[in-house]
Enzyme design. Sequence first.
Site, short mmCIF file in Angstrom:
data_model
loop_
_atom_site.label_atom_id
_atom_site.label_comp_id
_atom_site.label_asym_id
_atom_site.label_seq_id
_atom_site.Cartn_x
_atom_site.Cartn_y
_atom_site.Cartn_z
N ASN A 538 34.79 51.71 46.60
CA ASN A 538 34.90 51.15 45.26
C ASN A 538 36.27 50.61 44.86
O ASN A 538 36.37 49.88 43.89
CB ASN A 538 34.50 52.20 44.23
N TYR A 539 37.33 51.01 45.57
CA TYR A 539 38.65 50.64 45.09
C TYR A 539 39.51 49.87 46.10
O TYR A 539 40.50 49.26 45.71
CB TYR A 539 39.43 51.89 44.67
N LEU A 540 39.17 49.97 47.38
CA LEU A 540 40.04 49.36 48.37
C LEU A 540 39.51 48.00 48.78
O LEU A 540 38.39 47.90 49.29
CB LEU A 540 40.16 50.28 49.58
#
Length: 581
Positions: A538-540
């Site tokens: 979800n973030y990288l």
Amino acid sequence: MLYNRKNFFCQEPEPAVSPGKRQKAKAKVEEEEVWRWWEEEKRADGVKWSTLEHKGPVFAPRYERVPRNVRFYYDGKPLELSEETEEAATFYAKMLNHDYCTKEVFNNNFFKDFRKSMTPREREIIKDFRKCNFQEMFNYFQAESEKRKAASKEEKLIKKNENEALMKEFGFCMIDGHKEKIGNFRLEPPGLFRGRGEHPKMGMIKRRIQASDVSINCGKDSKVPSPPPGSRWKEVRHDNTVTWLASWIENVQGQVKYIMLNPSSKLKGEKDHIKYETARRLDKVIDKIRATYRDEWKSKEMRVRQRAVALYFIDKLALRAGNEKDEDQADTVGCCSLRVEHVQLHKELNGKENVVVFDFPGKDSIRYYNEVEVEKRVFKNLELFMEHKKEGDDLFDRLKTQVLNEHLKELMEGLTAKVFRTYNASKTLQSQLDLLTDPSATVPEKLLAYNRANRAVAILCNHQRSVPKSHEKSMENLKEKIKAKREAIEKCESEYHSRDEKKGKQLERLRDQLKKLELQETDRDENKTIALGTSKLNYLDPRISVAWCKKHDVPIEKIFNKTQRTKFLWAVHMADENYRF
DNA sequence: GTTAGCACTTAGTAGGGTCGTC
DNA sequence: GACGACCCTACTAAGTGCTAAC
């Protein structure tokens, strides 16, 4: 080594179900089916699709009564239950060995709903939860589960085939002429609500969803999915400004639930791509934004100061925005909703000055604990914000997430609080990879470096997990293996003399194996309470990982499993080894 | 300006599937 | 082939953020 798409995937670790040819043919078919949406023009008009056709959701299986010899006991005596009551009883029975059943709120909520499902006669008898005994039902479900596990190969294969057939029929939709996988094509089955943390509604009964609860969304000219015989959908609409295929309102919290596409779909992938592009745009203005909020710590206006300090925390600590919550939800907070009891100020702590100790329940009631040294001006501001306040009062009483986001939008188009989390996560991954990767290292060593970089992000984002039950045991096993390997090396060394080439090779191999095991040990122990998957998914920015793999000759499947590879296919195609976030 | 509703993303976990080892 | 460890995926709860209605 050159990486085109073909050899990038050629080291597939998945079992070779059949040798060479068939596998290749299958891979080719899959490749042909890939919709290269990232090579197409993006729509900017808010329209999500032109044509959409699907088969509708799969309903939960009908309730099957337990055998007559499996009984519910009340006050020590067996009591025959009506079908609906029995079903509710099985919801609880299935969870009997769960921690939830030791919680008063859970039991009270369940019992209240359990009584609602009863016939008047049952309600007359069953009045005291403590007199209910679900043990026999629990034993029955345990035995059923054992039976399933012990089923023969053939039986398991039949189940698997049935599942696949269902998936084939309901698991895909046609959207804009392409076949795409649906994320969750089954409606949520009835059961007990498992709210996280101290959720006031835990234990309430989630009721069975009927066709009349379900709204269907599909293309105007498409074939409308058929509801089960004798029933009708709640509504059929043709709204191409949304991405959901079906929706219903869940009875416990009254929230809308959706059937949506799989992360590998164009609709999700395109959104994901945009998310990382927004975060990259932030990189271009971050210095200015930081300078501005530092300046605003001195503002005459309290609301501006509060906004600036909150933004500093969101940026520095990757805190979530912290929307307001209702009373009937678990008490959790994010940045804007922090209360005075969630922070402690120490002029000095453990040799550090101006320390803020954060201690609060965050999303999913996961504890956030952090001792942070802050700039003096932030510290002074916090003292000011906390003046004349008591427990329960908002730390940032002049700030709401909406106000903050409106401000952020003025600083950069599309900027919201959560963009900082994406930005700092991806930025951290990239800088840590730069720092930790030794180009001359072996692949296992590089993987440890990658995991460490990933771990730095997970720590920043506070992605925790409970220690796996088997952790202790698996560490012991690894230690045993390491010990055995060391002994083998010692033995080999004692037998080795300089001209013995074969022994020399063996020794080298053993040392490599030992190194690998030791790296695995470090990695596993460092990962005990940290969940890497959440940030990865979800973030990288996946292009950072793709580029790193390409640059350092690490097969992509060492970093992304199959699901992650399909989700991030766009990134695999887009990024070369020179990509920078 | 505030609130509620809606749509969508982010999150941890249960438990089944898979793989390696004996 | 059995067993155990661990990996993966499905599931669904819990966030964020936008918009429309009051």
